[in-house]
Design a protein around this motif. Structure first.
Motif, PDB file in Angstrom:
ATOM      1  N   SER A 144      -6.652 -17.963  22.224  1.00 42.12           N
ATOM      2  CA  SER A 144      -7.608 -19.410  22.845  1.00 42.12           C
ATOM      3  C   SER A 144      -8.538 -19.162  24.070  1.00 42.12           C
ATOM      4  CB  SER A 144      -7.330 -20.674  21.837  1.00 42.12           C
ATOM      5  OG  SER A 144      -7.040 -21.377  23.073  1.00 42.12           O
ATOM      6  N   GLY A 145      -8.007 -18.900  24.257  1.00 41.87           N
ATOM      7  CA  GLY A 145      -8.865 -18.463  26.498  1.00 41.87           C
ATOM      8  C   GLY A 145      -8.589 -19.476  26.575  1.00 41.87           C
ATOM      9  N   HIS A 146      -7.946 -20.948  26.383  1.00 41.77           N
ATOM     10  CA  HIS A 146      -8.601 -22.154  27.197  1.00 41.77           C
ATOM     11  C   HIS A 146      -6.622 -23.009  27.221  1.00 41.77           C
ATOM     12  CE1 HIS A 146     -12.639 -22.002  28.080  1.00 41.77           C
ATOM     13  NE2 HIS A 146     -12.823 -21.730  26.648  1.00 41.77           N
ATOM     14  N   PRO A 147      -6.292 -23.254  28.157  1.00 40.04           N
ATOM     15  CA  PRO A 147      -5.349 -24.345  27.741  1.00 40.04           C
ATOM     16  C   PRO A 147      -4.974 -25.416  26.530  1.00 40.04           C
ATOM     17  CG  PRO A 147      -6.485 -24.907  29.914  1.00 40.04           C
ATOM     18  CD  PRO A 147      -7.380 -23.326  28.799  1.00 40.04           C
ATOM     19  N   VAL A 148      -3.830 -25.176  26.268  1.00 37.57           N
ATOM     20  CA  VAL A 148      -3.721 -25.853  25.130  1.00 37.57           C
ATOM     21  C   VAL A 148      -3.520 -26.819  25.305  1.00 37.57           C
ATOM     22  CG1 VAL A 148      -2.096 -26.124  22.775  1.00 37.57           C
ATOM     23  CG2 VAL A 148      -3.386 -23.382  23.383  1.00 37.57           C
ATOM     24  N   LEU A 149      -3.602 -28.503  24.342  1.00 41.96           N
ATOM     25  CA  LEU A 149      -3.692 -29.730  24.907  1.00 41.96           C
ATOM     26  C   LEU A 149      -2.618 -29.722  23.709  1.00 41.96           C
ATOM     27  CD1 LEU A 149      -7.836 -29.734  24.213  1.00 41.96           C
ATOM     28  CD2 LEU A 149      -6.832 -30.242  26.814  1.00 41.96           C
ATOM     29  N   LYS A 150      -1.436 -30.735  24.287  1.00 48.99           N
ATOM     30  CA  LYS A 150      -0.198 -30.919  23.683  1.00 48.99           C
ATOM     31  C   LYS A 150      -0.138 -32.524  24.229  1.00 48.99           C
ATOM     32  CE  LYS A 150       1.087 -28.325  26.571  1.00 48.99           C
ATOM     33  NZ  LYS A 150       1.492 -26.957  28.094  1.00 48.99           N
ATOM     34  N   SER A 151      -0.781 -33.397  25.186  1.00 51.61           N
ATOM     35  CA  SER A 151      -0.086 -34.851  24.804  1.00 51.61           C
ATOM     36  C   SER A 151      -0.862 -35.676  25.730  1.00 51.61           C
ATOM     37  CB  SER A 151       1.007 -34.546  26.634  1.00 51.61           C
ATOM     38  OG  SER A 151       1.515 -35.569  26.647  1.00 51.61           O
TER      39      SER A 151
END
Ligand code: PMT
Length: 408
Positions: free
Chosen positions: A62-69
């Protein structure tokens, strides 16, 4: 000169919410396909989703940090749940597991994904993916019915062999099917309020009651443009020469035979449409006179001379309108010096845009299923590379609309 690929989701901001199911692995491909079509993606993963596909993989595609929390204070580059809920044009939950669906149906906000659901006013679609027994469970069915009642699109699931070995309904739809559904969602009605008058197909110029002069145009290109515009909600009038094609849904089709007839119909309608697209292969000349009876062979005459006279130039007459002149788009079917002839027509006929169609190649142009166009407008140009006419129709409508609104 700009090369382009199909950018059907250009600029669309899509949140991909991944639930904890085996189909999560398909989300890497899904992200890639969405990005290929011009979408911007932010990935949000549930705790369980991370067991099926790593955040690192999703970050890479995705080219972006994954949002997890929900409470990820360390993630400086990440948006919080309110920011991302506002950023989204569209949210897709895939795979939507039984647990995720249940928590959302109940209105819970106990992780990042469920709080984004509560905080967004973007459309949210669900792509269920789970074991067939879990899918058929009354609780799951009731939860899905609740989401449906709220107006959420529920896409799938499909039937087939499942990862657990069961066979039945519960497989998440394939990435390309989900991409097509998202594309359809966006192309539904964004052109409502816009009207296009389009000519398509050949004309027939009668020699006598049974013979005519014509050309190889099948109407496919013009019909593809009409369908693409209509699918996006535009009002479309299609003035069609004789072709063998079904009328695209919601399109007002007016059949004509000759250039003269096409000219009359276009004159009647041009002033009440915002955009005119002349895709028809109009005969430049017609027989000077039409014989009332079938012309007969005469003994001793091996040759016959037909006298031709010029047809009205439909495109030029619309471009020259002084009242309610529509934004005027012409085509240039050429076999040589394509750019030069196209640019000449653009200037001479005072057009807003011309679509140069090199018809010297068999796989493009008249009666083929594919085409490539080189678009020229007064201060720019763009190539639409070889693709199906349906695809070219969609791209062309996109380009016309951008130019019409002065966005290029
Ligand atoms: O129908 P298909 O089989 O799908 O093929 C598509 C196509 C090749 C016919 C189409 O893409 C195309 O190029 N259409 C324009 C064909 C043509 O007549 O080109 P032209 O260069 O001769 O004409 C220039 C422009 O003037 C065209 O927009 C034409 O519609 C218009 N014209 C021409 C003559 C005339 N008397 N009146 C016109 O309006």
């Amino acid at each position: 000169m700009i090369q382009t690929s199909l950018q059907s989701l250009s600029g669309k901001r899509i949140v991909l919410g991944i639930g904890g199911g085996i189909a999560a692995y398909k989300c890497a491909d899904l992200s890639r396909r969405l990005i290929e079509r011009g979408a911007q993606i932010r990935v949000v993963m549930t705790h369980a989703a991370k067991k099926f596909i790593t955040p690192l993989t999703m970050q890479a595609v995705s080219g972006h940090p994954v949002l997890k929390s929900l409470l990820d204070l360390g993630a400086e580059t990440a948006m919080d749940h309110i920011e991302i809920a506002k950023w989204a044009d569209f949210v897709l939950l895939a795979p939507a597991t039984a647990d995720l669906i249940a928590r959302i149906a109940a209105g819970m906000g106990n992780d990042l994904l469920t709080t984004i659901y509560l905080a967004t006013d973007a459309p949210v679609a669900f792509a269920p993916g789970m074991n067939q027994q879990m899918y058929r469970a009354i609780a799951t069915q009731e939860n899905i019915a609740t989401l449906s009642r709220r107006g959420h699109p529920i896409w799938g699931p499909a039937s087939g062999k499942q990862a657990c070995g069961d066979i039945g309904i519960g497989r998440m739809l394939e990435p390309l099917q989900l991409v097509a559904l998202i594309e359809n969602y966006f192309i539904d009605t964004d052109l409502s309020g816009l009207s296009l008058l389009i000519t398509a197909g050949p004309t027939r110029e009668a020699i006598d009651p049974v013979r005519y002069l014509s050309n190889h145009s099948s109407g496919k290109m013009g019909y593809a443009i009409a369908e693409a515009a209509s699918k996006r909600g535009a009002r479309v009038t299609l003035v069609s020469g004789p072709v063998n094609l079904p009328t695209p849904a919601n399109v007002n089709r007016i059949n004509v035979q000759s250039a003269e007839e096409m000219h009359v119909v276009v004159q009647q309608h041009a002033g009440v449409h915002q955009i005119f697209v002349a895709c028809a292969a109009v005969a430049d000349f017609k027989p000077a006179t039409m014989a009332n009876q079938k012309m007969k062979k005469k003994d001793g005459h091996d040759e016959i001379t037909l006298s031709l006279t010029k047809n009205p130039d439909i495109l030029a007459s619309v471009a020259a309108m002084t009242d309610n002149r529509p934004f005027t788009v012409g085509f240039a079917a050429e076999t040589q010096d394509v750019e030069q002839y196209a640019r000449d027509k653009l200037a001479k006929k005072n057009l807003n845009l011309i679509c140069a169609n090199d018809v010297s190649q068999q796989e493009q142009g008249c009666d083929s299923d594919q085409n490539t166009l080189h678009l020229y407008w007064p201060n720019g140009d763009k190539i639409l590379p070889l693709a199906s006419k349906v695809n070219i129709g969609h791209q062309l409508v996109g380009e016309i609309v951008l130019l019409f609104h002065g966005d290029k």
